[in-house]
Design a protein around this motif. Sequence first.
Motif, PDB file in Angstrom:
ATOM      1  N   PRO A  72       0.815  -1.233   0.000  1.00  0.00           N
ATOM      2  CA  PRO A  72       0.000   0.000   0.000  1.00  0.00           C
ATOM      3  C   PRO A  72       0.841   1.271   0.000  1.00  0.00           C
ATOM      4  CG  PRO A  72      -0.121  -1.124   2.130  1.00  0.00           C
ATOM      5  CD  PRO A  72       0.586  -2.051   1.202  1.00  0.00           C
ATOM      6  N   ARG A  73       0.452   2.199  -0.865  1.00  0.00           N
ATOM      7  CA  ARG A  73       1.117   3.511  -0.937  1.00  0.00           C
ATOM      8  C   ARG A  73       0.062   4.584  -0.690  1.00  0.00           C
ATOM      9  NH1 ARG A  73       3.555  -0.199  -4.106  1.00  0.00           N
ATOM     10  NH2 ARG A  73       5.813  -0.066  -4.513  1.00  0.00           N
ATOM     11  N   THR A  74       0.135   5.217   0.460  1.00  0.00           N
ATOM     12  CA  THR A  74      -0.953   6.103   0.915  1.00  0.00           C
ATOM     13  C   THR A  74      -0.374   7.400   1.482  1.00  0.00           C
ATOM     14  OG1 THR A  74      -0.915   4.989   3.071  1.00  0.00           O
ATOM     15  CG2 THR A  74      -2.467   4.134   1.447  1.00  0.00           C
ATOM     16  N   ARG A 192      -4.462  -5.010   3.577  1.00  0.00           N
ATOM     17  CA  ARG A 192      -4.857  -5.887   2.479  1.00  0.00           C
ATOM     18  C   ARG A 192      -5.781  -7.012   2.940  1.00  0.00           C
ATOM     19  NH1 ARG A 192       0.443  -7.918  -0.246  1.00  0.00           N
ATOM     20  NH2 ARG A 192      -1.104  -9.018  -1.505  1.00  0.00           N
ATOM     21  N   LEU A 193      -5.967  -7.141   4.259  1.00  0.00           N
ATOM     22  CA  LEU A 193      -6.860  -8.173   4.796  1.00  0.00           C
ATOM     23  C   LEU A 193      -8.310  -7.686   4.776  1.00  0.00           C
ATOM     24  CD1 LEU A 193      -4.832  -9.113   8.008  1.00  0.00           C
ATOM     25  CD2 LEU A 193      -4.922 -10.452   5.898  1.00  0.00           C
ATOM     26  N   GLU A 197     -10.875 -11.646   7.536  1.00  0.00           N
ATOM     27  CA  GLU A 197      -9.505 -12.167   7.633  1.00  0.00           C
ATOM     28  C   GLU A 197      -8.756 -11.534   8.802  1.00  0.00           C
ATOM     29  OE1 GLU A 197      -8.811 -13.100   2.864  1.00  0.00           O
ATOM     30  OE2 GLU A 197      -8.219 -11.180   3.722  1.00  0.00           O
ATOM     31  N   LYS A 198      -8.996 -10.249   9.001  1.00  0.00           N
ATOM     32  CA  LYS A 198      -8.319  -9.556  10.103  1.00  0.00           C
ATOM     33  C   LYS A 198      -8.747 -10.149  11.446  1.00  0.00           C
ATOM     34  CE  LYS A 198      -7.332  -5.133   9.716  1.00  0.00           C
ATOM     35  NZ  LYS A 198      -7.380  -3.648   9.773  1.00  0.00           N
ATOM     36  N   GLU A 199     -10.025 -10.468  11.569  1.00  0.00           N
ATOM     37  CA  GLU A 199     -10.520 -11.086  12.800  1.00  0.00           C
ATOM     38  C   GLU A 199      -9.935 -12.486  12.967  1.00  0.00           C
ATOM     39  OE1 GLU A 199     -12.224  -9.938  15.423  1.00  0.00           O
ATOM     40  OE2 GLU A 199     -11.932  -8.005  14.441  1.00  0.00           O
ATOM     41  N   ASN A 272      -2.542 -15.350   0.775  1.00  0.00           N
ATOM     42  CA  ASN A 272      -1.335 -14.859   0.091  1.00  0.00           C
ATOM     43  C   ASN A 272      -0.781 -13.550   0.656  1.00  0.00           C
ATOM     44  OD1 ASN A 272      -1.056 -17.004  -1.758  1.00  0.00           O
ATOM     45  ND2 ASN A 272      -2.655 -16.104  -3.061  1.00  0.00           N
ATOM     46  N   ILE A 273      -1.301 -13.106   1.795  1.00  0.00           N
ATOM     47  CA  ILE A 273      -0.775 -11.914   2.467  1.00  0.00           C
ATOM     48  C   ILE A 273       0.088 -12.394   3.622  1.00  0.00           C
ATOM     49  CG2 ILE A 273      -1.369  -9.801   3.722  1.00  0.00           C
ATOM     50  CD1 ILE A 273      -4.130 -10.060   2.148  1.00  0.00           C
TER      51      ILE A 273
END
Length: 282
Positions: A72-74, A192-193, A197-199, A272-273
Motif C-alpha cells: 500500500p502507498r498512501t 490488504r486483509l 480475515e483480520k478477525e 497470500n498476504i
Amino acid sequence: MLIFNKQTDLKAYLFPFLASKTTIGFVPTMGALHDGHLSLLRKALQENEIVVMSIFVNPTQFNNAEDLEKYPRTLERDVKKIATISNKIIVFAPSVDDIYEGNTVSESFDYDGLEHQMEGKHRPGHFDGVGTIVKRLFEIVQPTNSYFGEKDFQQLQIIKKLVQKYKIPVNVIGCPIHREKNGLAMSSRNERLSVTEKEEAALIFKTLTASKKMFGTKSANEVSNFVKKTFENYPKFSLEYFQIADEATLKPCLRRSKNKKYRAFIAVFVNNIRLIDTISLN
C-alpha cells in the motif's frame, strides 16, 4: 508540515541543526501508517528536539515482485495521520531515483550470521536491501536516535549490528509491538486483509501466547510441533515458519539455557498476504 522529496533539499535544511548539535529523532517507514508507527513518532518527539519520518517503499528489500507492486502507498493519508501527532514533524518522501540515483541494487552486508535465520532463509536478499536503505537514510538524516518496532525483531537486531560494524553514530531504539484489539500485530500489510480475515488472523497471536505458556514446561521442539498442528487445522492459513531462537544470535533453541533470552518468531500467509509476529518467551 515540511515535506521533502529530494535528499539534497533535506540535507540542506538539516545542516544548521546538525552543526548546532540539535538532537534529531528519526523514524524510517514504508508508509501505510498505523498506530504502531505513530507511537514511534510520539517517543521520538519526547526524546529529541526535531523529528524526521521517512516514507519510502524500498524496492531492494522485496524478493517478491507482486508483494512490492501490491504494497500500500498512501502518502496523502499518511501525512494527515502525522499531522494528528504534530505539524512540526519533517517528512522525507523521496523517489526511488532520488535514493538510488539510477542504480537500484543492494549493497552486500555481513551481519555475523543474523541474516541467515528466519526471514533471511525465506526472503533471499531481503536484509541486504534493508541494510542498503537504512544505511543510506542514516547518511542523509544523520539522526541522534532512530526508532524501530519490535514486530520486526530480526530486522531490529540486524540494524543494531549494521550500526556497530559500520560505526554509524546513531542510537537504535526498539519499541514495543502495537496490536489490534484482537491481538493481531499492527502492520501495513493488514490493510490488504478483509474484515473477516483480520478477525481470523487473531489466531497468530493467540498461538504465540499459547506457545509462550508451553515453553515454561515443554521443549522448543514440542512447542514447534504444537504450532504446526494448530495451523494445519486452519486451511485459510499457511504457516511458513515458526522458530524459537536466542534473542542475541537468532539461532534456533536446541537446548534451553538459563542464561539466555528466547523469543518465538512466526510467519504466516493469510490469502497470500504474509504476516509476521514475535513474542518474548522470558
